[in-house]
Design a protein around this motif. Structure first.
Motif, PDB file in Angstrom:
ATOM      1  N   THR A   1       0.834  -1.202   0.000  1.00 25.53           N
ATOM      2  CA  THR A   1       0.000   0.000   0.000  1.00 25.53           C
ATOM      3  C   THR A   1       0.865   1.246   0.000  1.00 25.53           C
ATOM      4  O   THR A   1       0.602   2.205  -0.753  1.00 25.53           O
ATOM      5  CB  THR A   1      -0.927   0.006   1.229  1.00 25.53           C
ATOM      6  OG1 THR A   1      -1.839  -1.087   1.143  1.00 25.53           O
ATOM      7  CG2 THR A   1      -1.715   1.312   1.321  1.00 25.53           C
ATOM      8  N   ILE A   2       1.903   1.259   0.810  1.00 19.91           N
ATOM      9  CA  ILE A   2       2.804   2.417   0.877  1.00 19.91           C
ATOM     10  C   ILE A   2       3.512   2.635  -0.454  1.00 19.91           C
ATOM     11  O   ILE A   2       3.626   3.775  -0.938  1.00 19.91           O
ATOM     12  CB  ILE A   2       3.817   2.222   2.024  1.00 19.91           C
ATOM     13  CG1 ILE A   2       3.102   2.342   3.377  1.00 19.91           C
ATOM     14  CG2 ILE A   2       4.961   3.230   1.926  1.00 19.91           C
ATOM     15  CD1 ILE A   2       3.969   1.974   4.571  1.00 19.91           C
TER      16      ILE A   2
ATOM     17  N   ILE B   1       1.191   4.351  -2.874  1.00 17.29           N
ATOM     18  CA  ILE B   1       0.409   5.487  -2.368  1.00 17.29           C
ATOM     19  C   ILE B   1       0.599   6.745  -3.200  1.00 17.29           C
ATOM     20  O   ILE B   1      -0.151   7.713  -3.060  1.00 17.29           O
ATOM     21  CB  ILE B   1       0.744   5.738  -0.881  1.00 17.29           C
ATOM     22  CG1 ILE B   1      -0.453   6.385  -0.177  1.00 17.29           C
ATOM     23  CG2 ILE B   1       2.016   6.593  -0.740  1.00 17.29           C
ATOM     24  CD1 ILE B   1      -0.371   6.340   1.327  1.00 17.29           C
TER      25      ILE B   1
ATOM     26  N   TYR C   1       6.647   7.264   4.556  1.00  9.30           N
ATOM     27  CA  TYR C   1       6.188   6.183   5.415  1.00  9.30           C
ATOM     28  C   TYR C   1       7.252   5.084   5.560  1.00  9.30           C
ATOM     29  O   TYR C   1       6.918   3.943   5.848  1.00  9.30           O
ATOM     30  CB  TYR C   1       4.862   5.631   4.880  1.00  9.30           C
ATOM     31  CG  TYR C   1       3.907   6.752   4.526  1.00  9.30           C
ATOM     32  CD1 TYR C   1       3.276   7.488   5.515  1.00  9.30           C
ATOM     33  CD2 TYR C   1       3.707   7.126   3.189  1.00  9.30           C
ATOM     34  CE1 TYR C   1       2.449   8.554   5.196  1.00  9.30           C
ATOM     35  CE2 TYR C   1       2.879   8.194   2.865  1.00  9.30           C
ATOM     36  CZ  TYR C   1       2.264   8.904   3.871  1.00  9.30           C
ATOM     37  OH  TYR C   1       1.451   9.974   3.549  1.00  9.30           O
TER      38      TYR C   1
ATOM     39  N   VAL D   1      -0.202   6.706   7.517  1.00  9.23           N
ATOM     40  CA  VAL D   1      -0.965   6.574   6.266  1.00  9.23           C
ATOM     41  C   VAL D   1      -2.423   6.968   6.497  1.00  9.23           C
ATOM     42  O   VAL D   1      -3.022   7.713   5.705  1.00  9.23           O
ATOM     43  CB  VAL D   1      -0.867   5.125   5.724  1.00  9.23           C
ATOM     44  CG1 VAL D   1      -1.888   4.896   4.617  1.00  9.23           C
ATOM     45  CG2 VAL D   1       0.550   4.846   5.201  1.00  9.23           C
TER      46      VAL D   1
ATOM     47  N   ARG E   1      -2.526  15.604   4.374  1.00 10.75           N
ATOM     48  CA  ARG E   1      -1.109  15.686   4.734  1.00 10.75           C
ATOM     49  C   ARG E   1      -0.703  17.110   5.102  1.00 10.75           C
ATOM     50  O   ARG E   1       0.235  17.313   5.867  1.00 10.75           O
ATOM     51  CB  ARG E   1      -0.244  15.196   3.572  1.00 10.75           C
ATOM     52  CG  ARG E   1       1.246  15.156   3.885  1.00 10.75           C
ATOM     53  CD  ARG E   1       2.062  14.845   2.639  1.00 10.75           C
ATOM     54  NE  ARG E   1       3.483  14.737   2.919  1.00 10.75           N
ATOM     55  CZ  ARG E   1       4.313  15.773   3.051  1.00 10.75           C
ATOM     56  NH1 ARG E   1       3.849  17.007   2.966  1.00 10.75           N
ATOM     57  NH2 ARG E   1       5.603  15.572   3.279  1.00 10.75           N
TER      58      ARG E   1
END
Length: 451
Positions: free
Chosen positions: A76-77, A80, A90, A118, A126
């Motif tokens: 997922t990171i 992203i 991350y 996340v 962010r």
């Protein structure tokens, strides 16, 4: 006119009454020129306390991760960037090393921390609060979707993306920006950064905006009446001039519509421009202009402009109490809607075809028929129609977004608010961010006479 208004409100829309109540807190109105945003006021707000009371017991901040679940988090990171975020924020290298070392406390601590980061960026945005200029929206998503609960779901299912799905922005404009980012080459870094900044602005807003709401994008000079994220009607707007009277970004609740409003003239005009003395000294002129004045025992003069076609608020205003003294209203200066640059007011939002909007809302939320709403407006008398259920209104600031025709466009950064957001994308991620801005709230006395 009744027939025309009914045409604006299809049966499916008129029957839409199951919208969730707007959960955005409305602090008590604060009087004065400038006040500081009070974080404690949000914590003590009854709405926020009610949300807290309904919250499930909190899971621990550090949870036990399997190697498989941590590998899914790493995937997922690494992907992203498609959401406009930066994978290196991350620590993918560190997470990769922890996975290689195997299950244990080190993996639990790092995976939990990176998952939380996340979640915070996808759910809340962010951009830190000090880079969100004149942004005064309290986002309840942190209470609705607790980080630890999402983490527990991700670990139990082994599917991080599925666990994160409930916090992803679902507005179609976000999806459109995501698509544009995917097809914009890396060599066009300026455009990519602008897209990313405006994707983040969607994360600043509540994910559930309601089934019916009003939303205006200030730089576009347009207001939308929206049902299930589909535009039902649009209205041109006049917004605040750049500088101290720039329109802030807020989310409030419309509690009713006022037909034939009165206008209590600000003291900056009554005293500062001599209107009070003029009204008291020239009764004939004052009557023709619709002004009445009263002088208190202490000599304080109050001037009110009565309802009528020349009233500075026009024939309607939306009743949306807020500490910024910002609202949407009609105007007798309707020629201004033909201008290209419509950043002309002292903060409030003047709305074209405001009477149509007022009648539509009186039908949708006030329980009036089209004929009743038309008669109320035509009466010339001050009348407030309270809503059976409040309607959210979002005053936003997007410099890249879909316009009212569905085309993705870049809008002029009329207030210079992009720079801080864009700069934050180049800086290291800020941890432990505030939920509310520390910026000053400027109570604007809208001098409606000068345009």
């Amino acid at each position: 006119m009744a027939t025309a208004v009914c045409a604006l409100v299809p049966g499916a829309i008129a029957a839409q009454t199951a919208q969730p109540e707007n959960l955005l807190p409305r602090p008590a109105e604060i009087r004065g020129e400038v006040v500081e945003a009070d974080t404690a006021a949000f914590a003590s707000d009854p709405v926020i306390q009610a949300i807290d009371a309904m919250a499930e017991p909190e899971q621990p901040a550090i949870q036990q991760w399997s190697v498989a679940a941590a590998q899914d988090l790493l995937a997922t990171i690494e992907g992203i960037g498609a959401e406009g975020l930066t994978p290196s924020d991350y620590n993918p290298a560190g997470l990769r090393a922890a996975i290689a070392a195997g299950k244990g406390e080190a993996l639990d601590a790092l995976a939990s921390k990176m998952f939380a980061w996340v979640v915070e960026d996808l759910r809340d945005g962010r951009t830190p609060m000090d880079s969100r200029k004149q942004w005064f929206v309290f986002d309840p998503d942190q209470d609705r979707y607790p980080t630890a609960k999402l983490m527990a779901d991700a670990i139990a299912s082994g599917d991080v993306d599925a666990a994160l799905a409930p916090i992803m922005p679902e507005h179609p404009d976000y999806a459109r920006l995501r698509e544009e980012l995917a097809k914009t080459p890396a060599t066009n870094s300026a455009k990519r950064k602008l897209i990313r900044a405006n994707m983040d602005r969607w994360r600043w807003l509540p994910r559930d905006m309601g089934s019916q709401y009003l939303i205006t994008n200030v730089p576009e000079y347009q207001l939308r009446l929206t049902v299930n994220d589909r535009i039902v009607r649009t209205y041109r707007t006049v917004v605040g001039k750049p500088g101290r009277t720039a329109t802030p970004q807020i989310a409030e609740s419309v509690e009713g519509v006022i037909f034939n409003p009165t206008w209590t003239v600000p003291q900056s005009i009554v005293k500062g421009e001599g209107l009070g003395a003029r009204v008291l000294g020239n009764p004939a002129w004052a009557k023709s202009a619709g002004y009445t004045a009263t002088r208190g025992a202490n000599g304080f003069v109050t001037v009110v402009q009565q309802p009528g076609p020349t009233n500075s608020l026009g024939l309607m205003k939306l009743d949306m109490p807020n500490r910024h003294a910002i609202f949407l209203h009609d105007t007798p200066s309707r020629h201004l809607f033909a201008s290209t640059n419509r950043a002309l007011s002292h903060g409030c939002i003047r709305t074209e075809n405001a009477m149509t909007l007022a009648i539509t809302l009186a039908i949708l939320r006030g329980g009036l028929t089209a004929d009743e709403a038309k008669a109320t407006m035509s009466s010339g008398k001050y009348t407030r129609i309270g809503f059976k259920q409040t309607m959210p209104v979002y005053i936003t600031y997007f410099t890249m977004a879909q316009d009212i025709n569905g085309e993705l466009k870049q809008f002029s950064d009329i207030y210079g608010r992009d720079a801080a957001v864009l700069a934050s994308l180049d800086k290291a991620r800020v941890a432990d961010r505030s939920r509310v801005t520390g910026e000053q709230v400027i109570i604007i006395e809208d001098n409606l006479q000068d345009t």
